[in-house]
Structures are given as structure tokens and as C-alpha cells.
Scaffold this active site. Structure first.
Site, short mmCIF file in Angstrom:
data_model
loop_
_atom_site.label_atom_id
_atom_site.label_comp_id
_atom_site.label_asym_id
_atom_site.label_seq_id
_atom_site.Cartn_x
_atom_site.Cartn_y
_atom_site.Cartn_z
N TYR A 77 -59.55 -7.17 -60.11
CA TYR A 77 -59.27 -8.55 -59.69
C TYR A 77 -58.21 -9.13 -60.62
O TYR A 77 -58.03 -8.66 -61.76
CB TYR A 77 -60.53 -9.41 -59.72
CG TYR A 77 -61.34 -9.31 -60.99
CD1 TYR A 77 -61.07 -10.12 -62.09
CD2 TYR A 77 -62.39 -8.39 -61.09
CE1 TYR A 77 -61.82 -10.02 -63.26
CE2 TYR A 77 -63.14 -8.29 -62.24
CZ TYR A 77 -62.84 -9.11 -63.32
OH TYR A 77 -63.58 -9.00 -64.47
N ASP B 2 -77.46 -13.45 -74.60
CA ASP B 2 -77.78 -12.03 -74.72
C ASP B 2 -78.75 -11.73 -75.85
O ASP B 2 -79.45 -10.71 -75.80
CB ASP B 2 -76.49 -11.23 -74.94
CG ASP B 2 -75.73 -10.98 -73.65
OD1 ASP B 2 -76.26 -11.30 -72.57
OD2 ASP B 2 -74.60 -10.46 -73.72
#
Length: 260
Positions: free
Chosen positions: A87, A164
Site C-alpha cells: 500500500y 504491547d
């Protein structure tokens, strides 16, 4: 600066770090990622779980992307034990390529250089469009994909985790940063509702988040298997997806993108 540990007192937290400190504060939010030092003290679940999947990432100047391979949309090419995503980035100036494949290799961190020979070997049986894109890249950065088992609690007194460090997940839902932002908003709202009572808020915050983040952790693993399916599972995936309309596909992801 690398945090090496912390100590709590009745009114605050003292943080130790390499090359400086100690530093005193009212609280500590460990947003130090997959290999979190803070998590090891609170949760103590050891090193991350190695998934057996590796990601190679590179970017191309947009002028080097052939017209027949360019798309404004995110495109994913899924194959047996491999997939490629591409992309545009940076207002269309660059083209991002992420190639993922199964491997037993393990290198801690995210800044290692990949081996093009291994990459091309893994993607040798893929279609011509995929191979043509991969052949245009000379230098790849590599990282080993890891996560952890979901946990229900990640706070201890005036210390908590975020992002995370609290709930690392594989990248197959592209949701790690989004979950960290949701964490921050939730924690902020709880602190405000509790008039800044840190210990009360840090206790309530994981309880508000753990089921949603665990769902994303588990489903990211599932999507990794779906992307890389082979044999009968591949046929089943293709039949299921080919029958869906775009609207049904969006509806199927509403649990994630519509928010908690």
C-alpha cells in the site's frame, strides 16, 4: 533510555534506568512493548511466544512501482505459508511492502536485515505479480513475529502496563496501535472518574480491557492461519470469502472497528 527496574513506596514509584536516574514519580505506566521489563516484574511470564512467522519489510519510491502493480488500496496476496501486503505511504511518495512467511529463525528486535535469498525461495511458487514486486527490493528489514498469552491482570499498585506490554498481538488484524490508543483513553477516563486515585484506577483499568484485548490477540492468530492456509482449509477459506459481499465483510469486522 532503557528502564532496568522500579521500586514502589506508599506515595510513588522510583524508576531505575541505564545511564541515568533514579527517577521519582507518582505512578509508572509500562508502555515498553513486547519485551517489556515492567511486565516481567508484574506478570513474570518470561520471553514472548515465537509464532514461527517472519516479516520482511521494505519501501519503494513510488516512481519505481510499475503501473500495473500499483494500487491506492491495501492489497493482500495470500498463499500457502506466505502472504504479501502492499500500500502507499507518505502521501503517495513511497510504496510499502510487507512479506510474511513461515520460518524457525529467531532474532530479537525489529531492526535486523533480512536475507533476500531466503525470501525469494519462500515465494518461488507465487504468482508473477508478487514475484515482480519482491524482485524490485534490494534491502529488507526483518523481524520475528511474536505475541503472548492473554492475561487478566497487568497492574500492581501504582504500576500498570499499556499497549504491547500488556497484550502483545500478531499483526494480522493490524490492531496493536489501535488497542494501545483504546487503553490510553480507557485509563484516562477511569482516572478522571476516580478523581485521580491512581491505585484504584490501575486496579479497575485491566478489568475494563482484558476481554477485548484478548479477543484481538486470539483472533489475530486465527487470521494468520487463514491467510496462510493450504489444502482443504485453503479451499474452505476461498469458498467462504468469495460468497461475501463487501458489506458483509465490513460487518464481520464491526466487533473490532466499531470500538468497545
Amino acid at each position: 533510555m532503557k528502564v532496568t527496574g522500579y521500586e514502589q513506596s506508599a506515595g510513588g514509584v522510583t524508576v531505575m534506568a541505564e545511564g541515568g536516574g533514579p527517577y521519582d514519580g507518582a505512578a509508572l505506566i509500562g508502555a515498553d512493548g513486547l519485551w517489556s521489563t515492567i511486565r516481567e516484574t508484574i506478570v513474570g511470564d518470561g520471553p514472548p511466544i515465537v509464532s514461527g512467522h517472519i516479516a520482511y519489510r521494505a519501501v519503494l519510491p513510488i516512481g519505481e512501482v510499475p503501473d500495473h502493480l500499483y494500487s491506492d488500496s491495501m492489497i493482500i496476496w495470500a498463499g500457502e505459508k506466505t502472504h504479501l501486503v502492499h500500500y502507499p505511504l507518505r502521501r503517495g511518495e513511497l510504496y510499502n511492502l510487507v512479506a510474511v512467511f513461515h520460518s524457525d529463525k529467531y532474532v530479537e528486535g525489529w531492526d535486523a536485515f533480512g536475507e533476500p535469498d531466503e525470501l525469494h525461495e519462500r515465494f518461488a511458487g507465487t504468482c508473477s505479480n508478487v514475484r515482480e514486486l519482491l524482485e524490485r527490493i534490494e534491502t529488507w528489514k526483518m523481524w520475528v513475529l511474536c505475541d503472548r498469552e492473554p492475561v487478566k491482570e497487568w497492574s500492581d499498585g501504582r504500576v500498570t502496563l499499556l499497549g504491547d506490554a500488556a497484550h502483545p498481538m500478531l499483526q494480522y488484524l493490524a490492531a496493536g496501535a489501535g488497542m494501545a490508543i483504546e487503553d490510553a483513553v480507557t485509563l484516562s477516563d477511569i482516572l478522571e472518574a476516580n478523581d485521580g486515585d491512581i491505585e484504584k484506577s490501575f486496579l479497575e483499568y485491566p478489568a475494563e480491557r482484558y476481554l477485548r484485548t484478548a479477543q484481538v490477540q486470539v483472533m489475530a492468530r486465527v487470521y494468520g492461519e487463514v491467510y496462510h492456509a493450504a489444502g482443504v482449509v485453503r479451499e474452505l477459506r476461498n469458498n467462504m470469502l468469495s460468497e461475501r459481499t463487501p458489506e458483509q465483510s465490513y460487518d464481520g469486522m464491526a466487533w473490532l472497528y466499531d470500538g468497545p
